[in-house]
Design a protein around this motif. Structure first.
Motif, mmCIF file in Angstrom:
data_model
loop_
_atom_site.group_PDB
_atom_site.id
_atom_site.type_symbol
_atom_site.label_atom_id
_atom_site.label_comp_id
_atom_site.label_asym_id
_atom_site.label_seq_id
_atom_site.Cartn_x
_atom_site.Cartn_y
_atom_site.Cartn_z
ATOM 1 N N THR A 8 0.863 -1.183 0.000
ATOM 2 C CA THR A 8 0.000 0.000 0.000
ATOM 3 C C THR A 8 0.896 1.228 0.000
ATOM 4 N N THR A 9 0.391 2.334 -0.538
ATOM 5 C CA THR A 9 1.232 3.544 -0.597
ATOM 6 C C THR A 9 0.400 4.786 -0.866
ATOM 7 N N HIS A 10 0.982 5.944 -0.477
ATOM 8 C CA HIS A 10 0.492 7.261 -0.888
ATOM 9 C C HIS A 10 1.500 7.893 -1.847
ATOM 10 N N SER A 11 2.652 7.227 -2.041
ATOM 11 C CA SER A 11 3.757 7.820 -2.777
ATOM 12 C C SER A 11 3.450 7.932 -4.264
ATOM 13 N N GLN A 12 3.621 9.162 -4.796
ATOM 14 C CA GLN A 12 3.411 9.383 -6.228
ATOM 15 C C GLN A 12 4.506 8.706 -7.049
ATOM 16 N N ILE A 13 5.707 8.597 -6.477
ATOM 17 C CA ILE A 13 6.801 7.941 -7.194
ATOM 18 C C ILE A 13 6.465 6.467 -7.415
ATOM 19 N N LEU A 14 5.953 5.811 -6.378
ATOM 20 C CA LEU A 14 5.582 4.396 -6.515
ATOM 21 C C LEU A 14 4.384 4.218 -7.448
ATOM 22 N N LYS A 15 3.477 5.189 -7.425
ATOM 23 C CA LYS A 15 2.336 5.132 -8.356
ATOM 24 C C LYS A 15 2.836 5.230 -9.799
ATOM 25 N N SER A 16 3.800 6.129 -10.034
ATOM 26 C CA SER A 16 4.375 6.268 -11.385
ATOM 27 C C SER A 16 5.093 4.986 -11.792
ATOM 28 N N LEU A 17 5.754 4.342 -10.818
ATOM 29 C CA LEU A 17 6.464 3.087 -11.101
ATOM 30 C C LEU A 17 5.486 2.003 -11.545
ATOM 31 N N ALA A 18 4.311 1.969 -10.907
ATOM 32 C CA ALA A 18 3.315 0.955 -11.246
ATOM 33 C C ALA A 18 2.835 1.106 -12.689
ATOM 34 N N LEU A 19 2.886 2.346 -13.205
ATOM 35 C CA LEU A 19 2.470 2.569 -14.591
ATOM 36 C C LEU A 19 3.529 2.099 -15.580
ATOM 37 N N LYS A 20 4.762 1.892 -15.097
ATOM 38 C CA LYS A 20 5.860 1.502 -15.979
ATOM 39 C C LYS A 20 6.179 0.012 -15.913
ATOM 40 N N LEU A 21 5.944 -0.605 -14.746
ATOM 41 C CA LEU A 21 6.259 -2.033 -14.573
ATOM 42 C C LEU A 21 5.055 -2.888 -14.947
ATOM 43 N N LYS A 22 5.240 -3.800 -15.915
ATOM 44 C CA LYS A 22 4.109 -4.628 -16.368
ATOM 45 C C LYS A 22 3.677 -5.645 -15.314
ATOM 46 N N ASP A 23 4.620 -6.056 -14.449
ATOM 47 C CA ASP A 23 4.282 -7.065 -13.439
ATOM 48 C C ASP A 23 3.638 -6.473 -12.192
ATOM 49 N N LEU A 24 3.582 -5.138 -12.104
ATOM 50 C CA LEU A 24 2.993 -4.494 -10.934
ATOM 51 C C LEU A 24 1.651 -3.865 -11.332
ATOM 52 N N LYS A 25 0.573 -4.514 -10.927
ATOM 53 C CA LYS A 25 -0.765 -3.992 -11.207
ATOM 54 C C LYS A 25 -1.121 -2.962 -10.147
ATOM 55 N N ILE A 26 -2.051 -2.096 -10.493
ATOM 56 C CA ILE A 26 -2.426 -1.023 -9.573
ATOM 57 C C ILE A 26 -3.916 -1.074 -9.291
ATOM 58 N N ALA A 27 -4.280 -0.671 -8.078
ATOM 59 C CA ALA A 27 -5.683 -0.623 -7.679
ATOM 60 C C ALA A 27 -5.844 0.490 -6.656
ATOM 61 N N THR A 28 -7.070 0.907 -6.435
ATOM 62 C CA THR A 28 -7.324 1.964 -5.459
ATOM 63 C C THR A 28 -8.547 1.641 -4.617
ATOM 64 N N MET A 29 -8.543 2.159 -3.407
ATOM 65 C CA MET A 29 -9.714 2.052 -2.543
ATOM 66 C C MET A 29 -10.634 3.230 -2.872
ATOM 67 N N GLU A 30 -11.848 2.923 -3.227
ATOM 68 C CA GLU A 30 -12.799 3.955 -3.667
ATOM 69 C C GLU A 30 -13.192 4.867 -2.497
ATOM 70 N N TYR A 31 -13.381 6.151 -2.829
ATOM 71 C CA TYR A 31 -13.762 7.136 -1.807
ATOM 72 C C TYR A 31 -14.854 8.028 -2.387
ATOM 73 N N ASP A 32 -15.933 8.192 -1.607
ATOM 74 C CA ASP A 32 -17.056 9.019 -2.038
ATOM 75 C C ASP A 32 -16.829 10.449 -1.544
ATOM 76 N N LEU A 33 -16.450 11.360 -2.482
ATOM 77 C CA LEU A 33 -16.157 12.736 -2.094
ATOM 78 C C LEU A 33 -17.404 13.501 -1.700
ATOM 79 N N GLU A 34 -18.527 13.144 -2.279
ATOM 80 C CA GLU A 34 -19.769 13.834 -1.936
ATOM 81 C C GLU A 34 -20.166 13.561 -0.489
#
Length: 773
Positions: free
Chosen positions: A442-468
């Motif tokens: 798990t992470t809040h890091s933007q660097i790790l999020k960017s890494l997930a977009l570049k590495l094919k073996d690292l899939k990404i997911a997010t926990m949904e949040y209702d802003l309203e």
């Protein structure tokens, strides 16, 4: 590796499991239960729990009493030299408890338990003979000597009571007694005497009441009797000890089996506890495999279900967890990232340790190691920072991780410079993925999020949040890089817009911010595309329903027309029946010929079977032989069909696919009664012209005889002759048995029988030929 398991709530699961076991050893084992990290042991553990779960599902209820540890009982007996009677009652309870389920468990994953029990089960009867477990004492009948001693004790006690009764009545009449009672003080029989009369009574003063008004005196007249009683009681104790030592000696000789029995029973009881625990949250047994993806569909942390059962107002959310190699979970604080991480880890541990898991479907590779870096690791006594402690864990993980390892990291890289920490974690993560290690973080890091977009073996997911609503939905969404929603939440909470604008200016030049903007645009496009696809799918479903209705309508029209046509044919055929019923022999032949012409004409009007209708392996009806066969080979309009042991090459015109015959069977040209009538009539007329062929095989070898039989069968079939007399004689019976076996599988033979006595009996076989079609 085990010390961090408590962070996955493993200790809580063990504590709950302990509530489903009853023996002392099983309770201790359940509280110290370690996960399984071997594929073979994991399969074995699951099979045991699954076997008991199936029995429970069938309505079998296991009642396990509270059992003391056999190991402790035997260890104490070895030091003491013998078992106490209460210990023997516990051993008897162990044996009787297992006996209740011995038949159920004999041929099961718990056969070792029953095998050991069978070796020592005879002790149950031995103990039954000497023990009265209702009062925890040795029975009078345990030995003849004990029986005599206890009989004398009872007689002595009666003598004492009678004498005391006489003394009591005498003293009571004189007014010496405080109460008209016989009492005991320190095991001695006494009378409550008023203090002023104590010198009036001969005896021994045993005690005085607290008030001093009463003295308790043992009358001198019973002292010899009481002394004799005590001697008998000493002999009783001696005899009981002798009996206990004898049975204890026998038990201690077999102590190894009792230690093994408890070990196997603990395994049984814990497996039963897993099954019963799993029923509480309606779990399933996952599919275990050596390698591959982790798949949990509609899964949840089991403790959340138990919490929901206690408090129905609690909201719980089920998620799909699918991990190919690596999974990066993003999203806001309190959004469920850590809970999802812990759920995956705990369900994996439970799955490979034989537990049922709360999921609709699950596949889990069995890991040899699971590493966890979760929560604060700071050690004040060691002068160690949180980050350095995390680094030690990560170093150990890097050194030991391989393709059989699962690594769980909760917000790694925190506790130091965010960019340096994230960069270090990026390098570690890349190395772990190169080792084919399963990694979830798990992470809040933007660097790790960017890494997930570049590495094919690292899939990404997010926990949904209702802003309203300003609250998390706890749903895990794959393929989306989630935001921490810091600015949005600050805005909702009323922060000054100027402060928020300055904050945005600080990060707008960052590469990862630009990437996130691009990603958000792609996310919006994807959402629109999903809506469009959903609408098209709904349209296709609607059109499919319309086509299905039209199909049913056409089928109805077709069947109505077909039924009408068949009814017309049936009317025409009734004319043939009338002429046939009153026809002569020559008339019969004419009608029969017209009947064939009629049938051929009508069958030609039926659409022929297309070339694609018949393929290899189809079951077909072979018209010339009136038998069913299997298509072996198809080439153009010619097919090769297997009839029993024969293979025939036929035109497609001479066969009908069985499925098509069944489809037409609901619209017969003739009723069953009419067909039977025609068949019987034809049989009667043709029986007049039946001829027979005789085949004399006496003196033939078996192979020569079979050739002659085959010739006779073919000749009879071609000439329309209905039966063959095969003369094979009695002899050893080998020729007869071979011929009958041959006839039994021949496609042209309807049936065969032994000839009547006057035609040769068992030395002649009559074979009946199939009708020609």
């Amino acid at each position: 590796m085990y010390k961090n398991l408590s962070k996955l709530d493993w200790d809580k699961i063990k504590e709950i499991l302990s509530q489903f076991v009853y023996s002392q050893g099983a309770k201790e084992k359940s509280l110290t239960l370690e996960p399984i990290f071997s594929y073979e042991k994991a399969i074995n553990s699951q099979e045991k729990a699954k076997f008991l779960w199936n029995l429970i599902e069938k309505g079998i209820h296991f009642e396990i009493p509270s059992l003391q540890s056999l190991g402790i009982l035997f260890d104490k007996a070895k030091k003491r030299g013998f078992f106490l009677s209460k210990d023997l009652c516990q051993i008897k309870l162990w044996l009787s408890s297992i006996r209740k389920y011995s038949n159920l468990l004999k041929n099961s994953p718990f056969h070792n338990l029953i095998n050991i029990w069978e070796k020592i089960s005879y002790f149950e009867n031995n103990l039954e003979n000497i023990l009265n477990c209702e009062n925890g004492e040795i029975k009078d009948t345990a030995s003849y000597e004990l029986f005599l001693i206890r009989k004398k004790i009872k007689e002595q006690q009666e003598m004492i009571r009678e004498k005391l009764e006489r003394i009591k009545e005498s003293l009571n009449k004189k007014g010496y007694l405080q109460e008209n009672l016989i009492m005991k003080r320190d095991g001695r029989y006494v009378l409550p005497v008023k203090v002023e009369y104590k010198n009036k009574i001969k005896g021994i003063l045993q005690s005085v009441s607290q008030s001093g008004a009463t003295v308790f005196i043992e009358p001198a007249g019973i002292i010899p009797l009481v002394n004799e009683l005590e001697e008998l009681q000493w002999k009783e104790e001696k005899e009981v000890l002798k009996i206990l030592k004898e049975i204890s000696e026998e038990l201690l000789k077999e102590s190894i089996y009792f230690y093994e029995l408890e070990k196997e029973f603990i395994e049984f009881e814990i497996s039963l506890a897993k099954a019963n625990f799993g029923r509480i949250y309606k779990g399933i047994f996952p599919k275990l495999k050596r390698e591959g993806e982790i798949k949990f569909y509609s899964a949840i942390h089991p403790l959340l279900i138990l919490k929901k059962q206690k408090d129905p107002s609690q909201k719980i959310v089920y998620n799909d967890f699918i991990i190919e190699k690596g999974l990066l979970i993003t999203g806001p604080n309190l959004g469920g990232k850590t809970v999802s991480l812990k759920t995956i880890g705990l369900l994996t541990l439970m799955a490979q340790t034989g537990f049922l898991i709360p999921s609709s479907f699950a596949e889990v590779p069995v890991f040899s190691k699971i590493f966890i870096d979760l929560g604060e690791e700071q050690d004040i006594l060691e002068g160690e920072s949180s980050f350095s402690s995390h680094l030690k864990n990560l170093k150990k993980i890097l050194e030991e991780a391989n393709e059989k390892t699962l690594v769980l990291l909760d917000e790694p890289g925190k506790g130091t410079n965010p960019e340096e920490g994230s960069a270090l974690i990026s390098a570690i993560l890349s190395e772990l993925l190169n080792k084919n290690t399963k990694v979830i973080l798990t992470t809040h890091s933007q660097i790790l999020k960017s890494l997930a977009l570049k590495l094919k073996d690292l899939k990404i997911a997010t926990m949904e949040y209702d802003l309203e609503k300003m609250e998390p939905t706890y749903k895990l969404i794959y393929g989306i890089c989630g935001s921490s929603f810091a600015f949005e939440l600050a805005k909702k909470l009323g922060f000054d817009p100027q402060i928020l604008q300055k904050a945005e200016e600080f990060i707008e030049r960052k590469e990862y911010q630009q990437l996130e903007r691009i990603l958000n645009k792609e996310r919006e496009k994807l959402k629109n595309l999903q809506e469009e696809i959903k609408a098209k799918i709904q349209d296709l479903i609607k059109k499919e329903k319309e086509l299905e209705e039209k199909k049913k309508e056409f089928e109805k029209i077709y069947l109505e027309k077909l039924e009408n046509q068949l009814n017309e044919w049936q009317k025409e055929f009734k004319d043939f029946l009338k002429r046939f019923e009153c026809g002569s022999s020559s008339g019969f032949k004419k009608v029969y010929r017209e009947f064939n012409e009629f049938i051929n004409k009508k069958l030609k009007s039926v659409k022929p079977i297309s070339r694609e209708d018949i393929k290899e392996g189809d079951l077909v009806y072979v018209k010339p032989f009136a038998r069913e066969g299997i298509v072996v080979k198809v080439k153009d309009d010619v097919v090769e069909v297997k009839l029993g042991t024969l293979k025939l090459t036929l035109s497609k015109k001479n066969i009908i696919k069985i499925s098509q015959m069944r489809n037409l069977s609901s619209f017969p040209l003739l009723s069953k009664t009419q067909l039977e009538y025609i068949k019987n009539s034809i049989d009667k007329k043709e029986n007049r012209e039946i001829q027979k062929i005789e085949v004399n095989l006496l003196g033939f070898r078996v192979d020569e005889a079979l050739i002659e039989v085959e010739r006779a069968i073919n000749k009879a079939f071609l000439k329309g002759i209905k039966k063959i007399y095969i003369i094979h004689g009695h002899g050893t019976g080998k020729l007869r048995d071979t011929i009958r076996k041959y006839l039994n599988t021949h496609p042209l033979i309807k049936n065969f029988e032994v000839a009547p006595i006057y035609e040769g009996g068992n030395g002649v076989t009559i074979a009946y030929i199939q009708d020609k079609n």
